[in-house]
Design an enzyme around this catalytic site. Sequence first.
Site, PDB file in Angstrom:
ATOM      1  N   GLY A 251       9.079  -9.770   0.334  1.00 26.72           N
ATOM      2  CA  GLY A 251       9.132 -10.486  -0.604  1.00 26.72           C
ATOM      3  C   GLY A 251       8.142 -10.650  -1.344  1.00 26.72           C
ATOM      4  O   GLY A 251       6.713 -10.428  -0.773  1.00 26.72           O
ATOM      5  N   ALA A 252       8.299 -12.053  -2.070  1.00 29.26           N
ATOM      6  CA  ALA A 252       7.289 -12.470  -2.360  1.00 29.26           C
ATOM      7  C   ALA A 252       6.175 -12.039  -2.781  1.00 29.26           C
ATOM      8  O   ALA A 252       5.150 -11.260  -3.318  1.00 29.26           O
ATOM      9  CB  ALA A 252       6.449 -13.750  -1.798  1.00 29.26           C
TER      10      ALA A 252
ATOM     11  N   HIS B 221       4.426  -9.080  -5.462  1.00 28.19           N
ATOM     12  CA  HIS B 221       3.031  -9.356  -5.906  1.00 28.19           C
ATOM     13  C   HIS B 221       2.884  -7.492  -6.935  1.00 28.19           C
ATOM     14  O   HIS B 221       3.237  -7.262  -6.189  1.00 28.19           O
ATOM     15  CB  HIS B 221       2.169  -9.434  -5.165  1.00 28.19           C
ATOM     16  CG  HIS B 221       1.520  -9.511  -3.725  1.00 28.19           C
ATOM     17  ND1 HIS B 221       1.342  -8.093  -4.079  1.00 28.19           N
ATOM     18  CD2 HIS B 221       1.970 -10.089  -2.364  1.00 28.19           C
ATOM     19  CE1 HIS B 221       0.867  -8.075  -2.837  1.00 28.19           C
ATOM     20  NE2 HIS B 221       1.073  -8.899  -2.034  1.00 28.19           N
ATOM     21  N   ALA B 222       1.400  -7.307  -7.425  1.00 26.54           N
ATOM     22  CA  ALA B 222       1.214  -6.138  -7.857  1.00 26.54           C
ATOM     23  C   ALA B 222       1.179  -5.507  -6.684  1.00 26.54           C
ATOM     24  O   ALA B 222       1.065  -3.950  -6.948  1.00 26.54           O
ATOM     25  CB  ALA B 222       0.471  -6.293  -8.659  1.00 26.54           C
TER      26      ALA B 222
ATOM     27  N   HIS C 251       3.281  -4.590  -4.065  1.00 30.35           N
ATOM     28  CA  HIS C 251       4.112  -4.297  -3.182  1.00 30.35           C
ATOM     29  C   HIS C 251       4.533  -3.184  -4.684  1.00 30.35           C
ATOM     30  O   HIS C 251       5.313  -2.354  -4.467  1.00 30.35           O
ATOM     31  CB  HIS C 251       4.623  -5.501  -3.326  1.00 30.35           C
ATOM     32  CG  HIS C 251       4.517  -6.408  -2.255  1.00 30.35           C
ATOM     33  ND1 HIS C 251       4.531  -7.653  -2.840  1.00 30.35           N
ATOM     34  CD2 HIS C 251       4.824  -5.601  -0.946  1.00 30.35           C
ATOM     35  CE1 HIS C 251       4.114  -8.164  -1.423  1.00 30.35           C
ATOM     36  NE2 HIS C 251       4.879  -7.423  -1.052  1.00 30.35           N
TER      37      HIS C 251
ATOM     38  N   GLY D 196       1.803   0.338   2.152  1.00 25.17           N
ATOM     39  CA  GLY D 196       0.359   0.020   1.478  1.00 25.17           C
ATOM     40  C   GLY D 196      -0.925  -0.132   3.386  1.00 25.17           C
ATOM     41  O   GLY D 196      -0.568  -0.087   4.260  1.00 25.17           O
TER      42      GLY D 196
ATOM     43  N   ASP E 112      -2.285  -2.927   5.298  1.00 25.73           N
ATOM     44  CA  ASP E 112      -2.167  -3.237   6.964  1.00 25.73           C
ATOM     45  C   ASP E 112      -2.217  -1.868   7.218  1.00 25.73           C
ATOM     46  O   ASP E 112      -1.075  -0.960   7.397  1.00 25.73           O
ATOM     47  CB  ASP E 112      -0.686  -3.521   6.425  1.00 25.73           C
ATOM     48  CG  ASP E 112      -0.306  -4.886   6.268  1.00 25.73           C
ATOM     49  OD1 ASP E 112      -0.319  -5.811   5.938  1.00 25.73           O
ATOM     50  OD2 ASP E 112      -0.014  -4.840   4.495  1.00 25.73           O
TER      51      ASP E 112
HETATM   52  P1  AMP Z   1       4.691  -7.109   3.570  1.00 26.99           P
HETATM   53  O1  AMP Z   1       5.605  -7.598   2.471  1.00 26.99           O
HETATM   54  O2  AMP Z   1       3.392  -7.767   3.212  1.00 26.99           O
HETATM   55  O3  AMP Z   1       5.138  -6.893   4.493  1.00 26.99           O
HETATM   56  O4  AMP Z   1       4.134  -6.245   2.985  1.00 26.99           O
HETATM   57  C1  AMP Z   1       5.055  -4.791   2.021  1.00 26.99           C
HETATM   58  C2  AMP Z   1       3.919  -3.667   2.145  1.00 26.99           C
HETATM   59  O5  AMP Z   1       3.229  -3.847   0.711  1.00 26.99           O
HETATM   60  C3  AMP Z   1       3.610  -3.039   3.030  1.00 26.99           C
HETATM   61  O6  AMP Z   1       3.814  -1.536   3.307  1.00 26.99           O
HETATM   62  C4  AMP Z   1       2.535  -4.018   2.384  1.00 26.99           C
HETATM   63  O7  AMP Z   1       0.960  -2.767   2.926  1.00 26.99           O
HETATM   64  C5  AMP Z   1       2.749  -3.208   1.415  1.00 26.99           C
HETATM   65  N1  AMP Z   1       1.309  -3.989   0.629  1.00 26.99           N
HETATM   66  C6  AMP Z   1       1.383  -5.990   0.689  1.00 26.99           C
HETATM   67  N2  AMP Z   1       0.077  -5.675  -0.037  1.00 26.99           N
HETATM   68  C7  AMP Z   1      -0.613  -4.823  -0.514  1.00 26.99           C
HETATM   69  C8  AMP Z   1      -1.687  -4.350  -1.095  1.00 26.99           C
HETATM   70  N3  AMP Z   1      -2.529  -5.686  -1.739  1.00 26.99           N
HETATM   71  N4  AMP Z   1      -2.385  -3.172  -1.593  1.00 26.99           N
HETATM   72  C9  AMP Z   1      -1.121  -2.088  -1.249  1.00 26.99           C
HETATM   73  N5  AMP Z   1      -0.323  -2.583  -0.597  1.00 26.99           N
HETATM   74  C10 AMP Z   1       0.417  -3.994  -0.093  1.00 26.99           C
END
Ligand code: AMP
Length: 299
Positions: free
Chosen positions: A33-34, A36-37, A39, A149, A152
């Site tokens: 969650g939270a 952003h572009a 996601h 993404g 990570d």
């Molecule tokens: P998170 O909410 O941080 O667990 O991220 C959820 C998914 O979004 C994961 O697969 C992340 O790798 C991906 N993600 C987060 N930030 C980015 C980004 N800047 N560019 C590409 N994928 C992202």
Amino acid sequence: MGLKLIHSAAEFRSACDSIRSQGQTLGLVPTMGALHAGHMALVHDAKQRTSRVAVTLFVNPTQFTPGEDFGRYPRTLEPDREQCENAGVDLLFVPSVEEMYPPGDNTRVRVLGIADGLCGAFRVGHFEGVATVVAKFFGLAGACTALFGKKDYQQLKVIERFARDLMLPVTIVGHPIVREPDGLAMSSRNRYLSTDERKRATAIVRGLSVANQRFAEGERNARVLLDCVKVKIAAAELELQYAEITDPESLESWSRSPALLDRALLAVAAYCGRTRLIDNIVLGEDPNPVLSRSQTGTV
Ligand code: AMP
């Protein structure tokens, strides 16, 4: 069809089953969650690949190590729901901790080798938490295409590994890192940064950019390439946790395979104030992460 908000695991499973029973394909985008572009780029990518898209939104306690930001991690359900609705997401699964870890839960997915280095060495147990919760999501969703993404990068490799090893009916897709105009990798944690920290945070990507340039010019000495990053990070007064060059698939340290030829992962973690930031680049593959050369010159 419109966005369906689901809290129950059983309901999520049957909604995913029902999509497939109509002959449609399912895309899955797990998030904390939270949104952003970054996601949303995964969501748009999923929409290109599959007929229906499910987003999961769950701040997973088992992937936070003691002392990390589980309690203060941003939780912004309403704006997240709106973004998903506007993007044409079909299912938004928002389970409680009890729904994902019901009483008696006592199984963990641990990936050997690939999860041990880089972030895994500092966030002990983190990838076990990630792999466990993503395996649960895969179990509920069933056959699908799941997008992650490359921000990570190690997480992506851990997930690819266990999906293959556990023979799960999931196709894993890695999506390129989405960046702010000045190159900073988008992250839900960027909102922790003060104005001054936000400026200094770009040191990481500026270092990656210089290393990328040097690699393109033929530099193959890992110490020299790592120094490109370390110099920028030190000048911006960030605290480096690690900067490493590894094989992009096995994540084995460069020191064990010094023939750093066509492709290598350069991965970095650093603290900017209290906020831990990560970033990476696959040298020899990814385009330069900072568009303007002039942006690499200043701190
Ligand atoms: P998170 O909410 O941080 O667990 O991220 C959820 C998914 O979004 C994961 O697969 C992340 O790798 C991906 N993600 C987060 N930030 C980015 C980004 N800047 N560019 C590409 N994928 C992202």
